[in-house]
Design a protein around this motif. Sequence first.
Motif, PDB file in Angstrom:
ATOM      1  N   LEU A 169       0.837  -1.198   0.000  1.00  0.00           N
ATOM      2  CA  LEU A 169       0.000   0.000   0.000  1.00  0.00           C
ATOM      3  C   LEU A 169       0.872   1.247   0.000  1.00  0.00           C
ATOM      4  N   ALA A 170       1.913   1.247   0.798  1.00  0.00           N
ATOM      5  CA  ALA A 170       2.815   2.403   0.859  1.00  0.00           C
ATOM      6  C   ALA A 170       3.429   2.699  -0.502  1.00  0.00           C
ATOM      7  N   GLN A 171       3.728   1.663  -1.275  1.00  0.00           N
ATOM      8  CA  GLN A 171       4.293   1.857  -2.607  1.00  0.00           C
ATOM      9  C   GLN A 171       3.288   2.490  -3.562  1.00  0.00           C
ATOM     10  N   ARG A 172       2.008   2.297  -3.306  1.00  0.00           N
ATOM     11  CA  ARG A 172       0.968   2.852  -4.165  1.00  0.00           C
ATOM     12  C   ARG A 172       0.654   4.310  -3.855  1.00  0.00           C
ATOM     13  N   CYS A 173       1.076   4.748  -2.694  1.00  0.00           N
ATOM     14  CA  CYS A 173       0.789   6.131  -2.302  1.00  0.00           C
ATOM     15  C   CYS A 173       2.026   6.748  -1.669  1.00  0.00           C
ATOM     16  N   ASP A 174       1.975   8.003  -1.419  1.00  0.00           N
ATOM     17  CA  ASP A 174       3.125   8.739  -0.904  1.00  0.00           C
ATOM     18  C   ASP A 174       3.146   8.728   0.621  1.00  0.00           C
ATOM     19  N   LEU A 175       3.171   7.508   1.202  1.00  0.00           N
ATOM     20  CA  LEU A 175       3.182   7.353   2.657  1.00  0.00           C
ATOM     21  C   LEU A 175       4.168   6.262   3.038  1.00  0.00           C
ATOM     22  N   THR A 232      -3.459  13.036   3.824  1.00  0.00           N
ATOM     23  CA  THR A 232      -3.107  11.639   4.061  1.00  0.00           C
ATOM     24  C   THR A 232      -4.268  10.728   3.685  1.00  0.00           C
ATOM     25  N   VAL A 233      -5.490  11.151   4.016  1.00  0.00           N
ATOM     26  CA  VAL A 233      -6.672  10.388   3.612  1.00  0.00           C
ATOM     27  C   VAL A 233      -6.694  10.275   2.088  1.00  0.00           C
ATOM     28  N   TYR A 234      -6.390  11.377   1.413  1.00  0.00           N
ATOM     29  CA  TYR A 234      -6.321  11.370  -0.057  1.00  0.00           C
ATOM     30  C   TYR A 234      -5.332  10.312  -0.547  1.00  0.00           C
ATOM     31  N   GLU A 235      -4.145  10.265   0.043  1.00  0.00           N
ATOM     32  CA  GLU A 235      -3.125   9.297  -0.373  1.00  0.00           C
ATOM     33  C   GLU A 235      -3.596   7.862  -0.147  1.00  0.00           C
ATOM     34  N   LEU A 236      -4.259   7.611   0.977  1.00  0.00           N
ATOM     35  CA  LEU A 236      -4.777   6.270   1.259  1.00  0.00           C
ATOM     36  C   LEU A 236      -5.843   5.872   0.243  1.00  0.00           C
ATOM     37  N   ILE A 237      -6.742   6.794  -0.069  1.00  0.00           N
ATOM     38  CA  ILE A 237      -7.787   6.530  -1.066  1.00  0.00           C
ATOM     39  C   ILE A 237      -7.156   6.232  -2.416  1.00  0.00           C
TER      40      ILE A 237
END
Length: 88
Positions: free
Chosen positions: A32-38, A57-62
């Motif tokens: 999941l972290a690789q898919r978003c900037d977290l 951060t919610v945006y990145e998770l979505i």
Amino acid sequence: MSNEDNRTEFRILFGKQIEKLRTDQKLSLRQLAQRCDLDHSDIAKYEKGEVNIKLSTVYELIKGLQLSPQTVFDFEFYFKDSNIKLEE
């Protein structure tokens, strides 16, 4: 129940929802972290409700979960204060 208790409960329920959606997709924290900037360790903290989360951060998770905001926020939460009226 105090306002802070409500906030804490909401964070925990939101985190459980993120974890459920992630595991439903059979994604690890690192995937999941690789898919978003977290960072994966931050995602773990969000899933446990340990830290407050920013809208960005919610945006990145979505984005990482590739789901709609409606899906991410589709969980039950009730305010524990009798003075608060919820719209049906």
